[in-house]
Design an enzyme around this catalytic site. Structure first.
Site, mmCIF file in Angstrom:
data_model
loop_
_atom_site.group_PDB
_atom_site.id
_atom_site.type_symbol
_atom_site.label_atom_id
_atom_site.label_comp_id
_atom_site.label_asym_id
_atom_site.label_seq_id
_atom_site.Cartn_x
_atom_site.Cartn_y
_atom_site.Cartn_z
ATOM 1 C CG ASP A 85 101.617 -22.137 -12.682
ATOM 2 O OD1 ASP A 85 101.138 -20.727 -13.142
ATOM 3 O OD2 ASP A 85 101.046 -22.494 -11.796
ATOM 4 C CG ASN A 86 101.074 -24.382 -7.589
ATOM 5 O OD1 ASN A 86 100.446 -23.746 -8.510
ATOM 6 N ND2 ASN A 86 100.905 -24.042 -6.227
ATOM 7 C CB ALA A 107 102.330 -17.597 -8.267
ATOM 8 C CE LYS A 114 91.694 -16.573 -11.627
ATOM 9 N NZ LYS A 114 91.474 -16.155 -12.929
ATOM 10 C CB SER A 125 93.102 -6.692 -7.282
ATOM 11 O OG SER A 125 91.768 -6.559 -7.403
ATOM 12 C CE1 TYR A 151 92.922 -12.478 -5.133
ATOM 13 C CE2 TYR A 151 91.292 -10.753 -5.519
ATOM 14 C CZ TYR A 151 92.410 -11.435 -5.838
ATOM 15 O OH TYR A 151 93.113 -11.038 -7.019
ATOM 16 C CE LYS A 190 96.064 -10.463 -5.607
ATOM 17 N NZ LYS A 190 97.150 -10.900 -6.244
ATOM 18 C CB VAL A 228 71.842 -9.621 -14.969
ATOM 19 C CG1 VAL A 228 72.185 -8.068 -14.818
ATOM 20 C CG2 VAL A 228 72.277 -9.973 -16.413
HETATM 21 P P1 NAD Z 1 95.189 -17.661 -12.687
HETATM 22 O O1 NAD Z 1 94.618 -18.379 -11.537
HETATM 23 O O2 NAD Z 1 94.896 -17.938 -14.195
HETATM 24 O O3 NAD Z 1 96.978 -17.692 -12.524
HETATM 25 C C1 NAD Z 1 97.677 -17.612 -11.329
HETATM 26 C C2 NAD Z 1 98.532 -18.929 -11.671
HETATM 27 O O4 NAD Z 1 99.299 -19.109 -10.142
HETATM 28 C C3 NAD Z 1 97.970 -20.151 -11.791
HETATM 29 O O5 NAD Z 1 98.716 -20.836 -13.045
HETATM 30 C C4 NAD Z 1 98.450 -21.028 -10.525
HETATM 31 O O6 NAD Z 1 98.624 -22.491 -10.776
HETATM 32 C C5 NAD Z 1 99.474 -20.260 -10.044
HETATM 33 N N1 NAD Z 1 99.715 -20.396 -8.673
HETATM 34 C C6 NAD Z 1 98.809 -20.214 -7.435
HETATM 35 N N2 NAD Z 1 99.663 -20.490 -6.150
HETATM 36 C C7 NAD Z 1 100.752 -20.839 -6.778
HETATM 37 C C8 NAD Z 1 101.948 -21.002 -5.964
HETATM 38 N N3 NAD Z 1 102.156 -21.100 -4.551
HETATM 39 N N4 NAD Z 1 103.119 -21.293 -6.596
HETATM 40 C C9 NAD Z 1 103.037 -21.450 -7.858
HETATM 41 N N5 NAD Z 1 101.946 -21.138 -8.587
HETATM 42 C C10 NAD Z 1 100.998 -20.849 -8.188
HETATM 43 O O7 NAD Z 1 95.012 -16.163 -12.276
HETATM 44 P P2 NAD Z 1 95.081 -15.032 -13.062
HETATM 45 O O8 NAD Z 1 93.612 -14.369 -13.462
HETATM 46 O O9 NAD Z 1 96.134 -14.959 -14.360
HETATM 47 O O10 NAD Z 1 95.629 -13.811 -11.951
HETATM 48 C C11 NAD Z 1 97.002 -13.544 -12.059
HETATM 49 C C12 NAD Z 1 97.343 -12.526 -10.868
HETATM 50 O O11 NAD Z 1 96.329 -11.358 -11.146
HETATM 51 C C13 NAD Z 1 96.842 -12.967 -9.500
HETATM 52 O O12 NAD Z 1 97.744 -12.809 -8.512
HETATM 53 C C14 NAD Z 1 95.474 -12.400 -9.305
HETATM 54 O O13 NAD Z 1 95.198 -12.343 -7.859
HETATM 55 C C15 NAD Z 1 95.566 -11.170 -9.867
HETATM 56 N N6 NAD Z 1 94.539 -10.331 -10.256
HETATM 57 C C16 NAD Z 1 93.472 -11.197 -11.312
HETATM 58 C C17 NAD Z 1 92.335 -10.448 -11.592
HETATM 59 C C18 NAD Z 1 91.360 -11.399 -12.480
HETATM 60 O O14 NAD Z 1 90.347 -11.072 -12.507
HETATM 61 N N7 NAD Z 1 91.872 -12.324 -13.123
HETATM 62 C C19 NAD Z 1 92.165 -9.233 -11.098
HETATM 63 C C20 NAD Z 1 93.051 -8.431 -10.460
HETATM 64 C C21 NAD Z 1 94.205 -9.265 -9.904
HETATM 65 C C1 WQD Z 2 81.520 -8.383 -12.732
HETATM 66 C C2 WQD Z 2 79.951 -7.830 -12.837
HETATM 67 C C3 WQD Z 2 78.800 -9.084 -11.064
HETATM 68 C C4 WQD Z 2 78.715 -12.775 -13.030
HETATM 69 C C5 WQD Z 2 85.981 -9.829 -8.954
HETATM 70 C C6 WQD Z 2 86.752 -9.852 -8.076
HETATM 71 C C7 WQD Z 2 87.905 -8.848 -8.119
HETATM 72 C C8 WQD Z 2 88.564 -9.063 -9.435
HETATM 73 C C9 WQD Z 2 87.833 -9.379 -10.422
HETATM 74 C C10 WQD Z 2 90.846 -9.880 -8.553
HETATM 75 C C11 WQD Z 2 79.631 -7.771 -11.378
HETATM 76 C C12 WQD Z 2 78.172 -9.308 -12.721
HETATM 77 C C13 WQD Z 2 78.880 -11.501 -12.513
HETATM 78 C C14 WQD Z 2 77.455 -13.330 -13.280
HETATM 79 C C15 WQD Z 2 76.520 -11.111 -13.136
HETATM 80 N N1 WQD Z 2 89.615 -10.102 -9.137
HETATM 81 N N2 WQD Z 2 77.929 -10.660 -12.774
HETATM 82 N N3 WQD Z 2 76.371 -12.323 -13.565
HETATM 83 O O1 WQD Z 2 83.019 -8.558 -9.018
HETATM 84 O O2 WQD Z 2 84.005 -6.873 -10.510
HETATM 85 O O3 WQD Z 2 85.547 -8.517 -9.495
HETATM 86 O O4 WQD Z 2 86.925 -10.095 -10.110
HETATM 87 O O5 WQD Z 2 91.214 -9.149 -8.074
HETATM 88 O O6 WQD Z 2 88.716 -8.664 -7.033
HETATM 89 O O7 WQD Z 2 85.731 -9.562 -6.857
HETATM 90 O O8 WQD Z 2 84.164 -9.265 -11.384
HETATM 91 O O9 WQD Z 2 83.477 -10.627 -13.197
HETATM 92 O O10 WQD Z 2 82.711 -11.461 -10.654
HETATM 93 O O11 WQD Z 2 81.736 -9.482 -11.977
HETATM 94 O O12 WQD Z 2 75.766 -10.324 -13.098
HETATM 95 O O13 WQD Z 2 77.213 -14.570 -13.334
HETATM 96 O O14 WQD Z 2 79.282 -8.921 -13.359
HETATM 97 O O15 WQD Z 2 77.399 -8.620 -10.201
HETATM 98 O O16 WQD Z 2 78.699 -6.512 -11.174
HETATM 99 P P1 WQD Z 2 83.789 -8.384 -10.025
HETATM 100 P P2 WQD Z 2 83.140 -10.212 -11.956
#
Ligand code: NAD
Ligand code: WQD
Length: 343
Positions: A32-33, A83, A86, A126, A153, A157, A221
């Site tokens: 992780d960076n 990594a 996001k 995602s 973003y 993906k 909301v």
């Molecule tokens: P996060 O930001 O908490 O974790 C990502 C980690 O990757 C961080 O610790 C960051 O420091 C590290 N990182 C970023 N770029 C890097 C690089 N170039 N080299 C090394 N390390 C790097 O995010 P998360 O919520 O744990 O998400 C993890 C994965 O899941 C991501 O790929 C994200 O796109 C995907 N994802 C997340 C969600 C969500 O809602 N959290 C939903 C769908 C998909």
């Molecule tokens: C959830 C619901 C908002 C904040 C995003 C990314 C998606 C994925 C997950 C990575 C929505 C509502 C939110 C607030 C609100 N990430 N909301 N008040 O939009 O489903 O997805 O995160 O891949 O790519 O787009 O998640 O948690 O932002 O929102 O009413 O202050 O909550 O409108 O309906 P979302 P979210």
């Protein structure tokens, strides 16, 4: 037991997955960076599992440093690639940053995996790839059409998935599992690890817990005029610990040679859609803490409703997200309280 390289392993989903891997007996090395996480997460992991995982502060875009890690940990059998950057809004503002970080890190990683004979990768995708599925595709399964991404973003993906497919086509030795997460929430029941949002949270749950903790005046909301039972948007909120366990299943399946295809895709959700208002009200019920909120206009780019049909993951991966939402919301609150020193 095999060693797993976990990129992004000090991040939110990565840290929970590292815990589950270690508890299943895997050796782990985190790369992780620290661009969006903190080294303290290693102490949190150690507090749960009783030992610090190996950690390398390396950027996945740095081929030399990645090669060095793979040389030093010669027993790596699979990579889980979390990594990435996001933040959806930030990706609209700074698309090149997102294309560079999210695309080049995967390309560099796949190149180094090939050079070091590592043949298995689990990739964090995602539900954003589905956009707003049409009514006939709700709940959404893995065969639903991919739609034009609404943000850079989301586009990264989709392109990442294509990069993996193209490389698997060219390289018969490579096996990949693409996991499409719905909305991950909550924190480890120990409250030793959890989500660390940067600045003002964009995601619903961190905003709710920060409002409950008094850091934010009130939750907004975004919209109550959607075509849903209570007018607010519907999502499939999945507990991060359940999600983490799916990664262990995916690794087990590939390493034991059970994968039916070279590239397998699984939707990871609960199969149940909950509205924003249901989440807020249930949170208040289970915690007994008030969350002041106001209904405001819709947020640009929001999907009205999406939830998963997780049958493939349930039946093929042998995994199910079954933690009750009440428990999940309480875990998020316990983590927030720990962060803020609230009794
Ligand atoms: P996060 O930001 O908490 O974790 C990502 C980690 O990757 C961080 O610790 C960051 O420091 C590290 N990182 C970023 N770029 C890097 C690089 N170039 N080299 C090394 N390390 C790097 O995010 P998360 O919520 O744990 O998400 C993890 C994965 O899941 C991501 O790929 C994200 O796109 C995907 N994802 C997340 C969600 C969500 O809602 N959290 C939903 C769908 C998909
Ligand atoms: C959830 C619901 C908002 C904040 C995003 C990314 C998606 C994925 C997950 C990575 C929505 C509502 C939110 C607030 C609100 N990430 N909301 N008040 O939009 O489903 O997805 O995160 O891949 O790519 O787009 O998640 O948690 O932002 O929102 O009413 O202050 O909550 O409108 O309906 P979302 P979210």
């Amino acid at each position: 037991m095999a060693r797993i390289l976990v990129t992004g392993g000090t991040g939110y989903i990565g840290s929970h997955t590292v815990v589950e891997l270690i508890q299943k007996g895997y050796d782990v090395v985190i790369v992780d960076n620290l661009s969006n996480s903190n080294k303290d997460m290693l102490d949190g992991i150690a507090a749960i599992v009783g030992k610090q995982p190996d950690f390398e502060q390396v950027d996945c875009n740095d081929a030399t440093a990645l090669a060095d890690v793979m040389n030093r940990y010669a027993d790596i059998q699979a990579v889980i690639h979390f990594a990435a950057s996001k933040a959806v809004g930030e990706s609209v503002e700074q698309p090149l940053l997102y294309y560079r970080n999210n695309l080049m890190s995967l390309v560099t990683l796949l190149e180094q995996m090939k050079a070091h004979g590592i043949q298995h990768i689990v990739f964090s995708s995602s539900c954003t790839v589905y956009g707003q599925p049409s009514a006939e595709h709700l709940p959404v399964d893995e065969t639903a059409p991919i739609q034009v991404a609404l943000s850079p973003y989301g586009n990264t993906k989709q392109i990442n998935e294509e990069i993996i497919r193209d490389e698997a086509h060219a390289n018969a030795a490579l096996h990949a599992t693409i996991l499409r997460y719905f909305n991950p929430i909550g924190a480890h029941p120990s409250a030793m690890i959890g989500e660390l949002p940067n600045g003002v949270p964009n995601n619903l749950l961190p905003f709710v817990t920060q409002t409950a903790a008094g850091l934010r005046q009130q939750l907004r909301v975004y919209g109550n005029d959607y075509n849903t039972p209570d007018g607010s948007c519907i999502r499939d909120y999945i507990y991060v610990v359940d999600l983490a366990r799916a990664h262990v299943k995916a690794v087990e399946r590939m390493l034991s040679g059970q994968a039916a295809e070279q590239v397998e895709v699984f939707n990871l959700g609960t199969g149940r859609g909950l509205s924003v208002l249901e989440i807020v009200n249930t949170f208040m019920q289970v915690t007994g803490v008030n969350v002041p909120y106001e209904i405001v206009g819709r947020r640009e780019g929001d999907i009205e409703q999406v939830w998963a049909k997780p049958d493939k993951a349930n039946n093929v991966l042998g995994w199910k997200a079954d933690t009750p939402i009440e428990e999940v919301l309480l875990s998020a609150w316990n983590w927030e309280k720990k962060l803020r020193g609230i009794e």
